[in-house]
Design an enzyme around this catalytic site. Structure first.
Site, mmCIF file in Angstrom:
data_model
loop_
_atom_site.group_PDB
_atom_site.id
_atom_site.type_symbol
_atom_site.label_atom_id
_atom_site.label_comp_id
_atom_site.label_asym_id
_atom_site.label_seq_id
_atom_site.Cartn_x
_atom_site.Cartn_y
_atom_site.Cartn_z
ATOM 1 N N CYS A 1 1.605 -4.676 -1.911
ATOM 2 C CA CYS A 1 1.072 -3.314 -1.999
ATOM 3 C C CYS A 1 0.656 -2.983 -3.429
ATOM 4 O O CYS A 1 1.435 -3.122 -4.367
ATOM 5 C CB CYS A 1 2.137 -2.331 -1.512
ATOM 6 S SG CYS A 1 1.619 -0.613 -1.570
ATOM 7 N N CYS B 1 -12.471 0.763 -5.705
ATOM 8 C CA CYS B 1 -12.063 2.079 -5.201
ATOM 9 C C CYS B 1 -12.313 3.130 -6.271
ATOM 10 O O CYS B 1 -12.137 2.863 -7.466
ATOM 11 C CB CYS B 1 -10.574 2.056 -4.831
ATOM 12 S SG CYS B 1 -9.990 3.574 -4.026
ATOM 13 N N CYS C 1 -5.855 5.708 -8.278
ATOM 14 C CA CYS C 1 -4.396 5.783 -8.287
ATOM 15 C C CYS C 1 -3.878 4.913 -9.435
ATOM 16 O O CYS C 1 -4.256 3.750 -9.557
ATOM 17 C CB CYS C 1 -3.830 5.314 -6.954
ATOM 18 S SG CYS C 1 -4.358 6.319 -5.555
ATOM 19 N N CYS D 1 -4.005 -7.124 6.726
ATOM 20 C CA CYS D 1 -4.305 -6.010 5.821
ATOM 21 C C CYS D 1 -5.752 -6.139 5.382
ATOM 22 O O CYS D 1 -6.167 -7.167 4.835
ATOM 23 C CB CYS D 1 -3.361 -6.049 4.620
ATOM 24 S SG CYS D 1 -3.642 -4.737 3.419
ATOM 25 N N GLU E 1 -10.535 -8.578 -0.751
ATOM 26 C CA GLU E 1 -9.390 -9.353 -0.315
ATOM 27 C C GLU E 1 -8.816 -8.817 0.983
ATOM 28 O O GLU E 1 -8.891 -7.610 1.260
ATOM 29 C CB GLU E 1 -8.314 -9.337 -1.399
ATOM 30 C CG GLU E 1 -8.742 -10.064 -2.656
ATOM 31 C CD GLU E 1 -7.899 -9.694 -3.855
ATOM 32 O OE1 GLU E 1 -7.180 -10.573 -4.356
ATOM 33 O OE2 GLU E 1 -7.959 -8.528 -4.284
ATOM 34 N N CYS F 1 -2.216 1.325 -8.842
ATOM 35 C CA CYS F 1 -2.935 0.394 -7.968
ATOM 36 C C CYS F 1 -3.916 -0.441 -8.783
ATOM 37 O O CYS F 1 -4.753 0.105 -9.516
ATOM 38 C CB CYS F 1 -3.676 1.170 -6.881
ATOM 39 S SG CYS F 1 -4.580 0.110 -5.736
#
Length: 374
Positions: free
Chosen positions: A357, A133, A137, A126, A113, A140
């Site tokens: 975010c 990933c 985290c 962005c 994205e 996230c």
């Protein structure tokens, strides 16, 4: 031969291998990146015979826009489908990849994205640097995917080229690039920097270095490597905790690169005139948003050189965290400001379309695409 993602020198070499003069590579470079001619047939600065040759011998592989999600604030979240071949990569703990590997293998299709955010006088895009990933985290959504694969330089560039071309009739004078989408940029260093050099080249996409930001969870070897680059984006650190114990839980990468080591790398990071290292701090209600947290964060910033802090109140979603109380956000902000830390409270764009975010994560499920919800 794939053209998208190639540097000017690589394009010159391709042209010479085809029996063309090397300067034709520079013309392709300009057409591709400065003029956004994403089909060799559109490159009218080239002779017709060369365009025909390119059509037969080369490709410009673009991601497919599978979906667009338009926010009420004007932001557009793009879901791109990728299917490429690239050289195999080594494990996610390295900042290097196997550039010398001879064997090529097809990689599974992936979805990533990007978010286009228009504002007065500028647009900010962005960009994702990996599909999924590996950093994990806890706040996230992308972490729920795990690492699917690294993106190529061309796939990174396309996330900017396509939205700019789509919105070309109403673009503002300035474009900002933020590497804050899916993935950890410093764990895909070579592809990220290959794309970044084209972003920041006046003969390429012409984005000023001060308008490009790379955000990292704190991969110290990558920060040190970035510091040695002649042309580089601004550095942002995703901090999100006020001590090691807290950060070990929220961001497990801290166990490998604890705050003492990370802050020392930030202290040494070179800064130009009026350049700062930015620290991003996602405020999680009742977790890391207390006055004591604020005081510890302010103390961390001592003697680091020019820094600034972006406070980002948590965006409500499927993960088990709460949006912070507005009073606590204001109190945290004031404590940092009173202690001399330049601080800004930022509310993310595109919250209503899961573009804010920490919210970027869609996984393929057969032929459908579903939000990852845990």
């Amino acid at each position: 031969m794939e053209l998208l993602g190639k540097s000017k020198d690589e394009l010159r070499a391709i042209c010479m291998a085809m029996g063309e003069p090397g300067y034709r590579g520079g013309q392709i470079y300009r057409a591709l990146y400065a003029e956004r001619k994403l089909d060799s047939a559109q490159m009218t600065n080239l002779p017709a015979a060369l365009r025909e040759h390119l059509a037969k011998e080369t490709t410009i592989t673009l991601p497919v826009v599978k979906q667009r999600f338009a926010s009420t604030d004007g932001s557009v979240r793009y879901l791109f489908s990728l299917s490429r071949e690239e050289k195999p990569r080594i494990n996610a703990e390295s900042t290097e990849d196997t550039e010398g590997a001879e064997k090529r293998k097809p990689l599974k299709a992936a979805s990533v994205e990007a978010v286009f955010m228009p504002s007065e006088g500028r647009q900010t895009i962005c960009v994702s640097t990996q599909a999924g990933c590996a950093v994990d985290c806890q706040f996230c959504m992308t972490a729920q995917l795990g690492l699917i694969r690294n993106l190529t330089a061309g796939e990174i560039l396309a996330q900017v080229l396509l939205p700019l071309e789509e919105h070309k009739e109403k673009l503002a004078p300035r474009t900002n690039i933020v590497l804050m989408g899916q993935g950890e940029p410093l764990l895909n260093y070579d592809a990220v920097m290959s794309a970044m050099r084209i972003f920041l080249d006046n003969a390429g996409m012409g984005i000023a270095p001060r308008h490009a930001t790379l955000s990292t969870s704190g991969i110290v070897p990558g920060i040190e490597r970035l510091a040695g680059e002649t042309v580089r984006p601004k550095l942002a650190i995703s901090l999100n905790a006020s001590n090691d114990e807290q950060r070990d839980v929220l961001m497990p990468i801290n166990k490998k690169y604890p705050l003492r080591v990370l802050l020392e790398a930030c202290k040494k990071f070179p800064r130009g005139a009026r350049e700062y290292v930015t620290f991003e701090y996602v405020l999680l209600g009742g977790v890391n948003d207390s006055p004591e947290d604020a005081r510890r964060v302010a103390k961390m910033m001592t003697d680091l050189g020019r820094v600034k802090m972006n406070l980002i109140p948590w965006n409500p979603g499927a993960l088990p965290f709460a949006e912070p109380d507005q009073g606590r956000v204001a109190a945290f902000h004031k404590i940092l400001l009173d202690r001399g830390v330049p601080v800004f409270t930022r509310y993310s764009r595109g919250r209503d379309v899961m573009a804010a975010c920490g919210q970027l994560a869609l996984a393929d499920a057969g032929s459908s695409l579903l939000p990852v919800i845990g």
